[in-house]
Design a protein around this motif. Structure first.
Motif, PDB file in Angstrom:
ATOM      1  N   THR A 113       0.786   2.124 -66.366  1.00 26.44           N
ATOM      2  CA  THR A 113       0.045   1.138 -65.592  1.00 26.44           C
ATOM      3  C   THR A 113       0.633   0.968 -64.199  1.00 26.44           C
ATOM      4  OG1 THR A 113      -0.392  -0.042 -67.651  1.00 26.44           O
ATOM      5  CG2 THR A 113      -0.831  -1.216 -65.606  1.00 26.44           C
ATOM      6  N   GLU A 117      -3.936  -1.677 -61.425  1.00 34.16           N
ATOM      7  CA  GLU A 117      -4.490  -1.808 -62.770  1.00 34.16           C
ATOM      8  C   GLU A 117      -3.982  -3.075 -63.443  1.00 34.16           C
ATOM      9  OE1 GLU A 117      -4.528   0.698 -66.995  1.00 34.16           O
ATOM     10  OE2 GLU A 117      -3.596   1.530 -65.206  1.00 34.16           O
ATOM     11  N   GLY A 122      -5.760  -5.626 -66.041  1.00 36.48           N
ATOM     12  CA  GLY A 122      -4.735  -5.744 -67.074  1.00 36.48           C
ATOM     13  C   GLY A 122      -4.249  -7.168 -67.236  1.00 36.48           C
ATOM     14  N   LEU A 445      -9.657   2.368 -59.626  1.00 35.38           N
ATOM     15  CA  LEU A 445      -9.711   1.263 -60.583  1.00 35.38           C
ATOM     16  C   LEU A 445     -10.859   1.440 -61.571  1.00 35.38           C
ATOM     17  CD1 LEU A 445      -8.931  -1.875 -58.380  1.00 35.38           C
ATOM     18  CD2 LEU A 445      -7.538  -0.955 -60.239  1.00 35.38           C
ATOM     19  N   LYS A 448      -9.844   4.011 -64.173  1.00 42.67           N
ATOM     20  CA  LYS A 448      -8.866   3.501 -65.131  1.00 42.67           C
ATOM     21  C   LYS A 448      -9.491   2.485 -66.078  1.00 42.67           C
ATOM     22  CE  LYS A 448      -4.787   4.359 -62.304  1.00 42.67           C
ATOM     23  NZ  LYS A 448      -3.651   3.787 -61.562  1.00 42.67           N
ATOM     24  N   ALA A 449     -10.423   1.686 -65.571  1.00 39.36           N
ATOM     25  CA  ALA A 449     -11.104   0.723 -66.430  1.00 39.36           C
ATOM     26  C   ALA A 449     -11.930   1.441 -67.488  1.00 39.36           C
ATOM     27  CB  ALA A 449     -11.988  -0.197 -65.589  1.00 39.36           C
TER      28      ALA A 449
END
Length: 591
Positions: A113, A117, A122, A445, A448-449
């Motif tokens: 992470t 994030e 997170g 982002l 990663k989401a």
């Protein structure tokens, strides 16, 4: 015997004396949770600045270790023989790859992470081991002359320090995310000596809001970081530039065209970085070999254009001071573009923030020179176009025009540049947004989401934010027990419960004040005598908007969360957590 006193009475008297100070501090200073949050934000800024300074020193040490020279990276590349220009970045890539591989093996089961994030999708928890090893790998990439910025790992380290601080203090997820954001702001402020821009970088790009609930702590953290850097170093504004003056309104016309150019160039630059990343991946060679190859490519380019080594800061200074011939700059700009794509595509850890400033300054200077050659009155100073181009390119690449305007002003302290800078930045921003839907940061982002959908923490009900095990006493608790609890925890209200955790009422710090002057009377008092039954309370299934109504009209920092059926105390809800969650919820897409 005469002179012998009951130990219980003596203990009560000592507790009462301490409690008088506790009440005096609360009434005179009235520290709220927001004030405490600002204090922790300042501490995160201080620690973040120290970590950033340490990273800079270590980077210079790695550079000297690999090259045997203490000059700047560009000057070193000029002096090295051709084979060393290739070998040094390749060695840096090899060491960076080995470090990342070691980190992957040591951090099995631990996520990678990053700070964005952790803040945006997170819980604010940044893994320590993987972050440190990734930052160590960045030392080798940057120290060996990779065409990458140092701001990325500096911000990551500052955010990591803030995350560790918040986890040590057991902050709630909303507070921890805010503290990590403060750490990130301090990292930007330390890297560029730009505290205001550091605050807006996090607010605009990561949080997506400039609400004071978040912007206030960000500003405090960034200011603390900037002050720390200025005290420990001789840092001034980052770019020393000649004075700029706008002589005629007609000079604004070329800046309109420059906005369109920078707004078109930035998306192509970002696409090239992503394309380079895909090209390195499809080679199917091991990650270490990719980093070595990326380093060799940068070194090969540096044989002919040593200016591509490093983040480009020294070359930007030369551009802004008119020390670069425009014809040579064309080749340097193309070479820097290829070198940055090589470093980024190979997976070299670092940032592209400063390389973006390089691209913007180069394009702006070339445009200003061209306009000046045909229309001298339209662009009397090509360096001014370079300065404005830096901000415009950054605005188009990051989708944060306010941050870009403030950062360029802070880095140069040139007020007269504000008018063309604002116009050019806005045009570049809308041009880039029309050509490309996402910035470099937002695309990362989103990806990663999508990869870790479980990391997103929706906050829609009170039960999502409540803290269990608040400080409580029984209805028969003596005054001494109440006093000890007030002295051991920083709360202004203690909840009174029965044996089955049924909520009876609240003992307020203010309500015990009348008993502080009479220890004998205090020794007879129990919680049931001084508690207040009428006190705001909420249920676990209420919405956050409904919960906000419990705080309105009441100067309290927390409210008890009660099970409506059994009247049992489930926990408490902090006003700070509630406001932060409401701000975060307002920024979430509605579908």
């Amino acid at each position: 015997m005469k002179g012998v006193r009951d130990p219980a009475v003596q203990l009560l008297q000592r507790l009462i004396r301490l409690l008088r100070w506790r009440v005096w501090i609360q009434e005179k200073l009235q520290p709220t949770e927001w004030q405490i949050t600002l204090w922790w934000a300042a501490l995160a800024g201080f620690v973040g600045a120290l970590s950033s300074l340490l990273f800079s020193v270590l980077t210079e040490g790695i550079h000297e270790l690999l090259t045997g020279r203490s000059d700047g990276v560009v000057e070193t590349m000029r002096q090295l023989p051709w084979w060393a220009c290739v070998a040094v970045p390749a060695t840096g890539g090899l060491l960076a790859g080995a470090t990342l591989l070691l980190g992957k093996r040591l951090s099995q089961g631990q996520s990678s992470t990053d700070y964005m994030e952790a803040i945006a999708i997170g819980s604010g928890r940044i893994p320590v081991r993987s972050s440190l090893l990734k930052s160590a790998a960045a030392l080798f990439s940057i120290g060996s002359g990779g065409s990458i910025g140092r701001e990325g790992p500096m911000v990551q380290l500052a955010a990591l320090q803030a995350s560790m601080l918040g986890r040590w203090r057991r902050f709630s997820p909303p507070q921890l995310r805010l503290l990590v954001a403060c750490g990130a702001a301090s990292g930007i402020a330390s890297a560029y000596n730009a505290p205001i821009a550091g605050s807006f970088f996090v607010a605009e790009i990561i949080l997506g809001t400039i609400a004071m609930e978040s912007l206030g702590p960000l500003a405090v953290s960034a200011v603390a970081a900037a002050l720390t850097v200025r005290v420990l170093t001789d840092a001034q504004h980052l770019y020393q530039v000649p004075a700029f003056r706008l002589d005629s309104p007609w000079e604004m016309l070329p800046y309109v065209m420059l906005g369109f150019i920078e707004g078109t160039l930035a998306p192509w630059f970002l696409r090239s970085l992503r394309r380079a990343e895909k090209l390195f991946v499809v080679t199917t060679i091991p990650p270490i070999a990719r980093l070595v190859l990326g380093g060799m490519l940068v070194g090969g380019i540096a044989i002919f254009f040593p200016q591509v080594a490093g983040n480009g800061y020294t070359v930007v200074l030369e551009i802004l001071n008119g020390q670069v011939v425009w014809l040579a700059l064309v080749g340097i700009m193309i070479a820097k573009w290829l070198a940055t794509a090589s470093s980024f595509g190979s997976g070299a850890p670092g940032g592209v923030f400063t390389p973006s400033l390089f691209m913007g300054a180069s394009a702006g200077y070339l445009f200003g020179t061209a306009v000046h050659s045909f229309w001298p009155a339209g662009a009397p100073d090509p360096q001014a176009c370079a300065l404005v181009g830096m901000g415009a390119f950054l605005s188009a690449a990051s989708y944060a025009p306010v941050m870009a305007i403030i950062m360029l002003f802070e880095m140069t302290l040139s007020y007269d540049i504000i008018l063309p800078l604002m116009l050019c930045n806005v045009i570049a921003y809308y041009t880039a947004k029309g050509l490309q839907g996402e910035s470099l940061y937002s695309e990362s982002l989103r990806r990663k989401a999508a990869e870790t959908p479980s990391a997103v923490m929706p906050m829609g009900k009170v039960r999502d934010l409540l803290k269990t095990k608040p400080p409580v006493v029984s209805s028969t608790a003596r005054f001494a027990e109440i006093a000890r609890l007030f002295l051991s925890v920083r709360v202004n209200n203690i909840y009174v419960v029965g044996e089955d955790q049924r909520f009876f009422g609240v003992v307020s710090l203010h309500d015990i004040k009348p008993y502080l002057g009479d220890p004998d009377l205090a020794s007879l008092v129990i919680a049931n005598d001084i508690m207040r039954e009428e006190f705001p309370r909420i249920g676990p299934d209420q919405s956050l908007s409904e919960a906000l109504g419990a705080f309105l009209g009441h100067p309290i920092e927390r409210v008890p969360v009660i099970d409506p059926e059994s009247s049992r105390l489930l926990g408490s809800l902090s006003k700070t957590d509630l406001l932060l969650a409401l701000v975060e919820k307002r920024q979430q897409p509605t579908g």
